[in-house]
Write an enzyme that holds these catalytic residues in place. Structure first.
Site, PDB file in Angstrom:
ATOM      1  N   ASN A   8      45.503 -39.583 -44.789  1.00  0.00           N
ATOM      2  CA  ASN A   8      45.083 -38.982 -46.049  1.00  0.00           C
ATOM      3  C   ASN A   8      45.254 -37.483 -45.874  1.00  0.00           C
ATOM      4  O   ASN A   8      44.368 -36.801 -45.358  1.00  0.00           O
ATOM      5  CB  ASN A   8      43.635 -39.355 -46.350  1.00  0.00           C
ATOM      6  CG  ASN A   8      43.147 -38.785 -47.672  1.00  0.00           C
ATOM      7  OD1 ASN A   8      43.806 -37.949 -48.289  1.00  0.00           O
ATOM      8  ND2 ASN A   8      41.975 -39.224 -48.105  1.00  0.00           N
ATOM      9  N   ARG A  82      47.666 -42.213 -48.435  1.00  0.00           N
ATOM     10  CA  ARG A  82      47.054 -41.975 -49.740  1.00  0.00           C
ATOM     11  C   ARG A  82      47.938 -40.991 -50.498  1.00  0.00           C
ATOM     12  O   ARG A  82      48.213 -39.885 -50.026  1.00  0.00           O
ATOM     13  CB  ARG A  82      45.661 -41.386 -49.579  1.00  0.00           C
ATOM     14  CG  ARG A  82      44.997 -41.084 -50.930  1.00  0.00           C
ATOM     15  CD  ARG A  82      43.841 -40.123 -50.786  1.00  0.00           C
ATOM     16  NE  ARG A  82      43.243 -39.824 -52.078  1.00  0.00           N
ATOM     17  CZ  ARG A  82      42.525 -38.738 -52.327  1.00  0.00           C
ATOM     18  NH1 ARG A  82      42.303 -37.854 -51.368  1.00  0.00           N
ATOM     19  NH2 ARG A  82      41.995 -38.534 -53.523  1.00  0.00           N
ATOM     20  N   HIS A 170      40.669 -41.342 -58.008  1.00  0.00           N
ATOM     21  CA  HIS A 170      39.715 -42.009 -57.105  1.00  0.00           C
ATOM     22  C   HIS A 170      39.891 -43.521 -57.122  1.00  0.00           C
ATOM     23  O   HIS A 170      38.967 -44.268 -56.836  1.00  0.00           O
ATOM     24  CB  HIS A 170      38.257 -41.642 -57.454  1.00  0.00           C
ATOM     25  CG  HIS A 170      37.925 -40.213 -57.190  1.00  0.00           C
ATOM     26  ND1 HIS A 170      37.207 -39.457 -58.081  1.00  0.00           N
ATOM     27  CD2 HIS A 170      38.205 -39.405 -56.147  1.00  0.00           C
ATOM     28  CE1 HIS A 170      37.070 -38.231 -57.603  1.00  0.00           C
ATOM     29  NE2 HIS A 170      37.673 -38.169 -56.418  1.00  0.00           N
ATOM     30  N   GLY A 201      34.886 -34.182 -54.810  1.00  0.00           N
ATOM     31  CA  GLY A 201      35.536 -34.611 -56.030  1.00  0.00           C
ATOM     32  C   GLY A 201      34.643 -35.668 -56.663  1.00  0.00           C
ATOM     33  O   GLY A 201      34.016 -36.447 -55.951  1.00  0.00           O
ATOM     34  N   ARG A 230      35.703 -27.724 -58.685  1.00  0.00           N
ATOM     35  CA  ARG A 230      36.515 -27.959 -59.877  1.00  0.00           C
ATOM     36  C   ARG A 230      35.622 -28.012 -61.109  1.00  0.00           C
ATOM     37  O   ARG A 230      34.484 -28.473 -61.053  1.00  0.00           O
ATOM     38  CB  ARG A 230      37.303 -29.256 -59.737  1.00  0.00           C
ATOM     39  CG  ARG A 230      38.505 -29.131 -58.826  1.00  0.00           C
ATOM     40  CD  ARG A 230      39.177 -30.471 -58.582  1.00  0.00           C
ATOM     41  NE  ARG A 230      38.730 -31.095 -57.346  1.00  0.00           N
ATOM     42  CZ  ARG A 230      39.024 -32.335 -56.986  1.00  0.00           C
ATOM     43  NH1 ARG A 230      39.737 -33.103 -57.788  1.00  0.00           N
ATOM     44  NH2 ARG A 230      38.588 -32.818 -55.845  1.00  0.00           N
ATOM     45  N   GLU A 365      38.017 -45.811 -48.469  1.00  0.00           N
ATOM     46  CA  GLU A 365      39.378 -45.747 -48.988  1.00  0.00           C
ATOM     47  C   GLU A 365      40.402 -46.131 -47.929  1.00  0.00           C
ATOM     48  O   GLU A 365      41.434 -46.746 -48.236  1.00  0.00           O
ATOM     49  CB  GLU A 365      39.650 -44.336 -49.508  1.00  0.00           C
ATOM     50  CG  GLU A 365      38.789 -43.956 -50.702  1.00  0.00           C
ATOM     51  CD  GLU A 365      38.787 -42.477 -50.996  1.00  0.00           C
ATOM     52  OE1 GLU A 365      38.858 -42.114 -52.185  1.00  0.00           O
ATOM     53  OE2 GLU A 365      38.728 -41.685 -50.031  1.00  0.00           O
TER      54      GLU A 365
END
Length: 382
Positions: A8, A82, A170, A201, A230, A365
């Site tokens: 990732n 990813r 996501h 995130g 963000r 993930e």
């Protein structure tokens, strides 16, 4: 015997995990290389190894050295990556070759702060493991198949046809949560579930029978909830105003991706632990806004689903920040939600005290990537 490596790759770090290939991939070790640039270091297992100056290629070479003692006679025969953006073309994991990589490079404008680094990791892995199968897994793929009204913007239709639409992100995390629900809570899996992936995130997903039918994120990884740095949802008129004041594209990009969210609102930091411990009124206001937006999106997702059968918290904040979960669930009885304070305080799997389950499920993930890579490996051998 075969091993699976998952990567990732971000701008300044590469997370990795090594698995033994089996019917269900088995974890051997995981870690990350941080501070790519002048002073990179690798965490692997319980060890921290200094690397020094490093780019993505140097980092992958260091990962190869670091995982060697854990291979135990296995060879890395497949590497899973990813990739943040798969556009409209990639709805499933895909083997990376010159054609697919070229297609993914064309998507860089849709994810300018993620896609180039993801692909840098791919190039580095192909050089380090030239004989291995390289497989891409996409954060956008889980959200493919939304109804038109969930994906469209009210712009001239030609822009939708050109790819200006809501994609959602996501997806690897939501895919994993769906798999856990299917395995451990089959009745909930078949129902209407809102999943809140809250971390640096952050986004929320509405699932019906394990399928995404709505996401708080849109065209980019900026939309929806406020995040660590963000902005989340923003009136586009604000950007027009800032551009009218002379702010150029690089400055605007940096502002929205790197200086906004919890960091921008608090003026302090994006770290949730620091903000929760702070007495600074700006920290309190940042958290108030963060919780407000989550609660607002929760109501919207319940409306998209036509009801709510379960709520799941995941991600670093969702899994560990009990005060945030408590505040999100405050006064939500109208949705059938309630909180067991004692269970919430210890991050129990089930933290509700009423009819609608509220669960805390750690995401993984890397496991999703490993499963997809393992599937490619097994097909290749047949």
């Amino acid at each position: 015997m075969s091993a699976i490596l998952t990567l990732n790759a971000g701008s300044s770090s590469i997370k990795f995990a090594l698995y033994a290939s089996a019917a269900e991939p088995t974890s051997l070790v995981d870690g990350q290389v941080e501070n790519l640039g002048d002073s990179a270091a690798m965490e692997i297992g319980d060890a921290v190894l200094e690397i020094g100056p490093a780019d993505h290629a140097t980092a992958v070479a260091a990962i190869l050295r670091g995982i060697a003692p854990f291979l135990q006679g296995r060879s890395v025969d497949v590497v899973g990556h990813r990739i943040v953006h798969g556009g409209t073309e990639f709805a499933q994991p895909v083997r990376l070759d010159e054609t697919s990589i070229a297609a993914l490079q064309k998507l860089i404008p849709l994810a300018p702060l993620h896609q180039p680094h993801n692909l840098a990791g791919v190039h580095a892995a192909r050089a380090a493991f030239p004989e291995a199968i390289q497989v891409a897994c996409f954060d956008t793929a889980f959200h493919q198949g939304h109804p038109f009204v969930n994906d469209a913007f009210a712009l001239p239709r030609k822009y939708f046809d050109e790819g200006v639409r809501r994609y959602g992100f996501h997806g690897l995390s939501y895919d994993y949560i769906a798999s856990v629900l299917k395995r451990d809570h089959p009745a909930l899996f078949q129902g209407r579930v809102v999943v809140a992936h809250l971390g640096n995130g952050a986004s929320m997903c509405a699932m019906d029978n394990g399928q995404s039918i709505g996401s708080s994120m849109g065209f980019s990884a900026l939309d929806g909830l406020p995040m660590g740095t963000r902005c989340g949802q923003l009136d586009p008129g604000v950007m027009l105003y800032l551009m009218g004041q002379g702010m150029g594209l690089p400055e605007l990009t940096h502002l929205l991706y790197n200086e906004s969210g919890l960091k921008g609102l608090s003026g302090l930091t994006h770290d949730m632990r620091t903000l929760l411990a702070s007495d600074d009124p700006h920290a309190k206001q940042a958290l108030d806004y963060y919780v407000f937006r989550i609660r607002r999106e929760l109501g919207a997702m319940a409306a998209v689903l036509g009801g709510l059968d379960a709520l799941v918290f995941t991600g670093g904040v969702g899994e560990n920040a009990a005060p945030i979960r408590a505040r999100v669930l405050d006064n939500t009885a109208f949705l059938g939600l309630s909180l067991d304070p004692k269970a919430n305080a210890v991050n129990a799997t089930r933290i509700d005290a009423g009819a609608v389950p509220v669960l805390v499920i750690p995401t993984d993930e890397e496991q999703v990537i490993a499963r997809a890579a393992n599937s490619w490996l097994r097909r290749h051998r047949m």
